[in-house]
Write a protein that holds these residues in place. Structure first.
Motif, short mmCIF file in Angstrom:
data_model
loop_
_atom_site.label_atom_id
_atom_site.label_comp_id
_atom_site.label_asym_id
_atom_site.label_seq_id
_atom_site.Cartn_x
_atom_site.Cartn_y
_atom_site.Cartn_z
N LEU A 107 7.67 -4.78 15.17
CA LEU A 107 6.32 -5.03 14.69
C LEU A 107 5.89 -3.94 13.71
CD1 LEU A 107 3.82 -6.91 15.01
CD2 LEU A 107 2.98 -5.30 16.73
N VAL A 108 6.20 -2.69 14.04
CA VAL A 108 5.87 -1.58 13.14
C VAL A 108 6.60 -1.74 11.81
CG1 VAL A 108 6.09 0.91 12.80
CG2 VAL A 108 5.39 0.01 15.04
N LEU A 109 7.86 -2.13 11.87
CA LEU A 109 8.63 -2.35 10.64
C LEU A 109 8.01 -3.45 9.80
CD1 LEU A 109 11.19 -1.95 8.89
CD2 LEU A 109 12.34 -3.61 10.38
N PHE A 110 7.63 -4.55 10.43
CA PHE A 110 7.03 -5.67 9.70
C PHE A 110 5.75 -5.24 8.99
CE2 PHE A 110 4.15 -9.22 9.24
CZ PHE A 110 4.95 -10.19 8.65
N PHE A 111 4.86 -4.58 9.71
CA PHE A 111 3.59 -4.16 9.11
C PHE A 111 3.80 -3.10 8.02
CE2 PHE A 111 1.07 -5.55 13.08
CZ PHE A 111 0.79 -6.78 12.50
N ALA A 112 4.80 -2.26 8.19
CA ALA A 112 5.08 -1.25 7.16
C ALA A 112 5.54 -1.90 5.87
CB ALA A 112 6.15 -0.28 7.67
N LEU A 113 6.38 -2.94 5.99
CA LEU A 113 6.92 -3.62 4.81
C LEU A 113 5.91 -4.55 4.15
CD1 LEU A 113 10.51 -4.51 6.10
CD2 LEU A 113 9.87 -2.70 4.48
N THR A 114 4.89 -4.96 4.86
CA THR A 114 3.91 -5.91 4.32
C THR A 114 2.58 -5.21 4.03
OG1 THR A 114 3.36 -6.57 6.61
CG2 THR A 114 4.99 -7.90 5.42
N ILE A 115 1.81 -4.96 5.07
CA ILE A 115 0.51 -4.30 4.88
C ILE A 115 0.70 -2.92 4.27
CG2 ILE A 115 -1.49 -3.35 6.08
CD1 ILE A 115 -1.23 -5.61 8.11
N GLY A 116 1.70 -2.18 4.74
CA GLY A 116 1.94 -0.84 4.20
C GLY A 116 2.26 -0.85 2.72
N SER A 117 3.13 -1.78 2.31
CA SER A 117 3.54 -1.81 0.91
C SER A 117 2.41 -2.26 -0.01
CB SER A 117 4.75 -2.73 0.74
OG SER A 117 4.42 -4.07 1.07
N VAL A 118 1.66 -3.28 0.40
CA VAL A 118 0.60 -3.79 -0.48
C VAL A 118 -0.54 -2.78 -0.60
CG1 VAL A 118 -0.72 -5.04 1.29
CG2 VAL A 118 -0.75 -5.83 -1.07
N TRP A 119 -0.87 -2.08 0.49
CA TRP A 119 -1.94 -1.10 0.41
C TRP A 119 -1.50 0.18 -0.29
CZ3 TRP A 119 -6.99 -1.31 0.73
CH2 TRP A 119 -7.55 -2.45 1.32
N ALA A 120 -0.23 0.54 -0.16
CA ALA A 120 0.28 1.70 -0.91
C ALA A 120 0.19 1.43 -2.41
CB ALA A 120 1.72 1.99 -0.50
N LEU A 121 0.58 0.22 -2.81
CA LEU A 121 0.49 -0.16 -4.23
C LEU A 121 -0.96 -0.19 -4.68
CD1 LEU A 121 2.13 -1.13 -6.71
CD2 LEU A 121 1.67 -3.47 -5.93
N THR A 122 -1.84 -0.72 -3.86
CA THR A 122 -3.26 -0.80 -4.20
C THR A 122 -3.87 0.58 -4.39
OG1 THR A 122 -3.51 -2.87 -2.96
CG2 THR A 122 -5.51 -1.61 -3.41
N LEU A 123 -3.62 1.47 -3.46
CA LEU A 123 -4.17 2.82 -3.56
C LEU A 123 -3.60 3.57 -4.77
CD1 LEU A 123 -4.16 3.84 0.21
CD2 LEU A 123 -6.13 3.16 -1.20
N PHE A 124 -2.34 3.30 -5.09
CA PHE A 124 -1.73 3.92 -6.27
C PHE A 124 -2.45 3.48 -7.53
CE2 PHE A 124 1.85 3.63 -9.48
CZ PHE A 124 1.78 4.97 -9.84
N TYR A 125 -2.74 2.19 -7.65
CA TYR A 125 -3.43 1.67 -8.84
C TYR A 125 -4.88 2.13 -8.88
CZ TYR A 125 0.07 -1.32 -11.04
OH TYR A 125 1.18 -1.77 -11.72
N LEU A 126 -5.52 2.22 -7.72
CA LEU A 126 -6.92 2.65 -7.71
C LEU A 126 -7.06 4.13 -8.05
CD1 LEU A 126 -8.28 0.81 -4.53
CD2 LEU A 126 -8.78 0.27 -6.93
N SER A 127 -6.09 4.93 -7.65
CA SER A 127 -6.19 6.37 -7.87
C SER A 127 -5.66 6.81 -9.23
CB SER A 127 -5.43 7.12 -6.77
OG SER A 127 -4.05 6.78 -6.79
N ALA A 128 -4.72 6.06 -9.79
CA ALA A 128 -4.13 6.44 -11.08
C ALA A 128 -3.84 5.19 -11.89
CB ALA A 128 -2.86 7.26 -10.86
N TYR A 129 -4.91 4.47 -12.24
CA TYR A 129 -4.75 3.13 -12.83
C TYR A 129 -3.98 3.18 -14.15
CZ TYR A 129 -5.81 -1.51 -14.57
OH TYR A 129 -5.70 -2.79 -15.06
N ASP A 130 -4.36 4.05 -15.06
CA ASP A 130 -3.71 4.10 -16.37
C ASP A 130 -2.22 4.41 -16.24
OD1 ASP A 130 -6.09 3.51 -17.61
OD2 ASP A 130 -6.61 5.62 -17.99
#
Length: 329
Positions: free
Chosen positions: A19-42
């Motif tokens: 379960l931890v692996l699943f959430f890391a690969l799904t919720i973890g990946s999408v939110w990591a990408l989101t925070l990356f774009y929000l913090s350093a969009y350009d």
């Protein structure tokens, strides 16, 4: 009166890591990408491009629930686990009448949303598509909404039966599954528009109702996610057919109607049970395996009973440890 069957709650172990692996690969990946774009969009745009559907990273994220689920099935029981999942997709003959019934119900749902919106004064597109255009739009969604297939495999093929395992109940499992799915899709609402971001809590509530309804329905269908995919394709086509706008006010109407439909489904299943208990929640990993699928009359039963083998191995290990401790004393 028929009762709602629950199953005995079981510990998440030894499958917690899955379960931890699943959430890391799904919720973890999408939110990591989101925070990356929000913090350093350009910098993010210069490096990976705009977050559009044709962006390879977006495609990967959209498919991440299916990828993560297949990895989970492989880690659980290697290729036999993956094969057993695909065996669950074969519907039993007695379940086939549900397919046209569910499709008809969901097509009725999208037209009901349009006319209810008109009734209460919510703006709708003035000209919906023609019948021929609607058919073409529905067929187009089979490949345009690729994320829907991935969500079906990931959340209804793994997360929902895992929640059944640790709660033993339909409603709690539906709420937990719907909430986790809402968290996964939230970044899409954030980047799409301000209106969609506002509508997210309503969308999350709708997902919880959906997942609860699917808990009852898919448990009757031995965990076959096709009985989620086909009607959901129909229900998701309303805005694409210009029947209504995906807006906050429309979301209230959708939530109300969908809640009524979920209650009707529950009442129908109770009546169909004829005084017997409703089908118990299908549980990960049992629903993939031979014993459960044989009992449920699967067309192609699962191969092996890995969960029993694991339990036997754990029992042997515990006995050896106890014996060794006794000898040392």
């Amino acid at each position: 009166m028929p009762k709602t069957t629950s199953v005995t709650k079981r510990p998440a172990r030894p499958y917690t890591r899955l379960l931890v692996l699943f959430f890391a690969l799904t919720i973890g990946s999408v939110w990591a990408l989101t925070l990356f774009y929000l913090s350093a969009y350009d910098f993010a745009v210069a490096t990976f491009g705009e977050l559009k559907r044709i962006n390879p990273i977006v495609i990967l994220i959209l498919h991440s629930p299916a990828i993560a689920a297949l990895i989970v099935f492989y880690r659980y029981d290697r290729f036999r686990g993956i094969g057993n999942f695909f065996r669950t997709l074969i519907p039993r003959k007695k379940d086939l009448p549900w397919i046209p019934a569910l499709l008809a119900l969901m097509f009725g749902y999208i037209f009901a949303i349009r006319y209810l919106c008109m009734l209460v004064g919510i703006d709708v597109p003035p000209e919906p598509e023609s019948p021929v255009e609607m058919i073409l739009t529905f067929l187009e969604l089979f490949y345009a909404e690729v994320g829907m297939v991935a969500i079906a495999i990931g959340w209804f093929g793994f997360v929902l039966p895992f929640m059944h395992r640790i709660t033993g109940k339909h409603v709690l499992s539906g709420i937990f599954t719907g909430t986790s799915l809402a968290i996964f899709v939230a970044p899409g609402n954030v980047f799409a528009s301000f209106d969609l971001a506002i509508a997210w809590p309503l969308y999350a509530a709708q997902l919880c109702v959906l997942c609860t309804a699917m808990s009852y329905l898919l448990s009757k269908m031995k965990g076959n996610i096709l009985f989620f995919l086909l009607p959901f394709w129909a229900s998701a086509s309303g805005s694409a057919m210009n029947l209504y706008y995906f807006a906050v006010k429309t979301q209230f109407v959708q939530l109300a109607v969908f809640t009524v439909l979920a209650i009707v489904l529950y009442a129908f299943l109770k009546r169909q049970a004829g005084g017997e208990e409703l089908d118990a929640p299908y549980v990960f990993p049992d629903y993939l395996e031979n014993a459960y699928t044989i009992r449920m009359g699967a067309v192609v039963p699962g191969v092996g009973d890995k969960s029993r083998e694991t339990a036997a191995d754990d029992a042997d290990s515990s006995q050896l440890a106890t014996t060794g401790q006794g000898e040392s004393e």
